[in-house]
Scaffold this motif. Sequence first.
Motif, PDB file in Angstrom:
ATOM      1  N   LYS A 186      15.470  -0.775  -4.685  1.00 57.69           N
ATOM      2  CA  LYS A 186      14.533  -0.609  -5.803  1.00 57.69           C
ATOM      3  C   LYS A 186      15.132  -1.149  -7.093  1.00 57.69           C
ATOM      4  O   LYS A 186      14.447  -1.808  -7.882  1.00 57.69           O
ATOM      5  CB  LYS A 186      14.179   0.869  -5.955  1.00 57.69           C
ATOM      6  N   GLU A 187      16.432  -0.886  -7.323  1.00 59.59           N
ATOM      7  CA  GLU A 187      17.087  -1.403  -8.520  1.00 59.59           C
ATOM      8  C   GLU A 187      17.099  -2.924  -8.538  1.00 59.59           C
ATOM      9  O   GLU A 187      16.849  -3.548  -9.570  1.00 59.59           O
ATOM     10  CB  GLU A 187      18.526  -0.876  -8.607  1.00 59.59           C
ATOM     11  N   ILE A 188      17.367  -3.528  -7.381  1.00 58.98           N
ATOM     12  CA  ILE A 188      17.376  -4.994  -7.292  1.00 58.98           C
ATOM     13  C   ILE A 188      15.989  -5.548  -7.566  1.00 58.98           C
ATOM     14  O   ILE A 188      15.823  -6.531  -8.298  1.00 58.98           O
ATOM     15  CB  ILE A 188      17.899  -5.439  -5.900  1.00 58.98           C
ATOM     16  N   GLU A 189      14.970  -4.889  -7.016  1.00 62.37           N
ATOM     17  CA  GLU A 189      13.592  -5.338  -7.215  1.00 62.37           C
ATOM     18  C   GLU A 189      13.190  -5.265  -8.691  1.00 62.37           C
ATOM     19  O   GLU A 189      12.570  -6.170  -9.239  1.00 62.37           O
ATOM     20  CB  GLU A 189      12.663  -4.474  -6.361  1.00 62.37           C
ATOM     21  N   VAL A 190      13.557  -4.158  -9.350  1.00 61.34           N
ATOM     22  CA  VAL A 190      13.243  -3.999 -10.776  1.00 61.34           C
ATOM     23  C   VAL A 190      13.981  -5.053 -11.592  1.00 61.34           C
ATOM     24  O   VAL A 190      13.416  -5.654 -12.515  1.00 61.34           O
ATOM     25  CB  VAL A 190      13.614  -2.563 -11.244  1.00 61.34           C
ATOM     26  N   ALA A 191      15.233  -5.312 -11.252  1.00 60.84           N
ATOM     27  CA  ALA A 191      16.013  -6.315 -11.981  1.00 60.84           C
ATOM     28  C   ALA A 191      15.400  -7.698 -11.817  1.00 60.84           C
ATOM     29  O   ALA A 191      15.309  -8.473 -12.790  1.00 60.84           O
ATOM     30  CB  ALA A 191      17.452  -6.313 -11.493  1.00 60.84           C
ATOM     31  N   GLU A 192      14.960  -8.021 -10.596  1.00 65.22           N
ATOM     32  CA  GLU A 192      14.324  -9.320 -10.367  1.00 65.22           C
ATOM     33  C   GLU A 192      13.008  -9.427 -11.137  1.00 65.22           C
ATOM     34  O   GLU A 192      12.692 -10.479 -11.700  1.00 65.22           O
ATOM     35  CB  GLU A 192      14.080  -9.526  -8.874  1.00 65.22           C
ATOM     36  N   GLY A 193      12.239  -8.344 -11.151  1.00 69.44           N
ATOM     37  CA  GLY A 193      10.977  -8.346 -11.903  1.00 69.44           C
ATOM     38  C   GLY A 193      11.204  -8.543 -13.391  1.00 69.44           C
ATOM     39  O   GLY A 193      10.477  -9.295 -14.060  1.00 69.44           O
ATOM     40  N   ARG A 194      12.224  -7.902 -13.932  1.00 72.73           N
ATOM     41  CA  ARG A 194      12.539  -8.080 -15.354  1.00 72.73           C
ATOM     42  C   ARG A 194      13.010  -9.496 -15.637  1.00 72.73           C
ATOM     43  O   ARG A 194      12.713 -10.046 -16.685  1.00 72.73           O
ATOM     44  CB  ARG A 194      13.591  -7.069 -15.789  1.00 72.73           C
ATOM     45  N   ALA A 195      13.770 -10.030 -14.703  1.00 70.89           N
ATOM     46  CA  ALA A 195      14.258 -11.401 -14.897  1.00 70.89           C
ATOM     47  C   ALA A 195      13.090 -12.382 -14.905  1.00 70.89           C
ATOM     48  O   ALA A 195      13.077 -13.337 -15.695  1.00 70.89           O
ATOM     49  CB  ALA A 195      15.261 -11.751 -13.809  1.00 70.89           C
ATOM     50  N   MET A 196      12.096 -12.152 -14.038  1.00 69.03           N
ATOM     51  CA  MET A 196      10.942 -13.069 -13.968  1.00 69.03           C
ATOM     52  C   MET A 196      10.115 -13.017 -15.245  1.00 69.03           C
ATOM     53  O   MET A 196       9.652 -14.039 -15.742  1.00 69.03           O
ATOM     54  CB  MET A 196      10.054 -12.697 -12.767  1.00 69.03           C
ATOM     55  N   TYR A 197       9.916 -11.812 -15.777  1.00 67.13           N
ATOM     56  CA  TYR A 197       9.050 -11.652 -16.939  1.00 67.13           C
ATOM     57  C   TYR A 197       9.828 -11.412 -18.230  1.00 67.13           C
ATOM     58  O   TYR A 197       9.276 -10.894 -19.201  1.00 67.13           O
ATOM     59  CB  TYR A 197       8.076 -10.495 -16.698  1.00 67.13           C
ATOM     60  N   SER A 198      11.087 -11.764 -18.251  1.00 67.28           N
ATOM     61  CA  SER A 198      11.904 -11.488 -19.433  1.00 67.28           C
ATOM     62  C   SER A 198      11.394 -12.223 -20.669  1.00 67.28           C
ATOM     63  O   SER A 198      11.530 -11.746 -21.791  1.00 67.28           O
ATOM     64  CB  SER A 198      13.358 -11.852 -19.167  1.00 67.28           C
ATOM     65  N   SER A 199      10.787 -13.378 -20.471  1.00 66.96           N
ATOM     66  CA  SER A 199      10.274 -14.131 -21.617  1.00 66.96           C
ATOM     67  C   SER A 199       9.004 -13.498 -22.177  1.00 66.96           C
ATOM     68  O   SER A 199       8.688 -13.662 -23.359  1.00 66.96           O
ATOM     69  CB  SER A 199      10.011 -15.582 -21.223  1.00 66.96           C
ATOM     70  N   GLU A 200       8.264 -12.756 -21.353  1.00 64.88           N
ATOM     71  CA  GLU A 200       7.004 -12.170 -21.793  1.00 64.88           C
ATOM     72  C   GLU A 200       7.134 -10.714 -22.247  1.00 64.88           C
ATOM     73  O   GLU A 200       6.345 -10.246 -23.062  1.00 64.88           O
ATOM     74  CB  GLU A 200       5.976 -12.260 -20.664  1.00 64.88           C
ATOM     75  N   LEU A 201       8.113  -9.980 -21.709  1.00 62.55           N
ATOM     76  CA  LEU A 201       8.283  -8.575 -22.045  1.00 62.55           C
ATOM     77  C   LEU A 201       9.249  -8.416 -23.218  1.00 62.55           C
ATOM     78  O   LEU A 201      10.327  -9.002 -23.222  1.00 62.55           O
ATOM     79  CB  LEU A 201       8.824  -7.788 -20.852  1.00 62.55           C
ATOM     80  N   THR A 202       8.831  -7.619 -24.178  1.00 61.20           N
ATOM     81  CA  THR A 202       9.720  -7.331 -25.306  1.00 61.20           C
ATOM     82  C   THR A 202      10.465  -6.036 -25.030  1.00 61.20           C
ATOM     83  O   THR A 202      10.092  -5.254 -24.151  1.00 61.20           O
ATOM     84  CB  THR A 202       8.911  -7.187 -26.609  1.00 61.20           C
ATOM     85  N   SER A 203      11.501  -5.778 -25.804  1.00 62.53           N
ATOM     86  CA  SER A 203      12.261  -4.548 -25.611  1.00 62.53           C
ATOM     87  C   SER A 203      11.413  -3.326 -25.942  1.00 62.53           C
ATOM     88  O   SER A 203      11.554  -2.267 -25.344  1.00 62.53           O
ATOM     89  CB  SER A 203      13.524  -4.559 -26.471  1.00 62.53           C
TER      90      SER A 203
END
Length: 166
Positions: free
Chosen positions: A30-47
Amino acid sequence: MSNQSISKPKLSKGILDMKFMQRTKAKVDKEIEVAEGRAMYSSELTSRMLNTNSNFIIEPSYVSCENLIEGRLSFRGMNPEIEREMELEKSEKEATTKRPEQEAEVSTNDMIEFYAAASHTIQRKFQKHKKVTNNKRSNSDNTKNKKNKKFKKPESDDIGDEILAK
């Protein structure tokens, strides 16, 4: 992602495949999946988007929003059993909304007597403590008075001067 791999050691695949490590494996996946999801949308998601909580409640059904009746319905005698159940539910809802005043199991006079007795008991309990502390204070005052009863020399020489002058 590279920061996490450096700071946190990973368990080997062989260990994670063991039977007693299944919960840990699920958590790591689950942690790996969340990290991959954040990496994919890092340009669109703000802190701010990542750190704030949602102000919305998500309901899976719109039944509660529209106050709809759940279950089966029957009209004009098509299914008498269901109609009886509907009438019972309706009467129960009305009974819960209109609660008649219940008769008191204990009368008001009994309650007054009980609380008067209880307050009297509590007052006596605290009066005992007051008496004990007052007795201690008066005893300490008496001992102070006994110590002070020694002969005191007069403070002013006016009396002695008057005696000598005569």
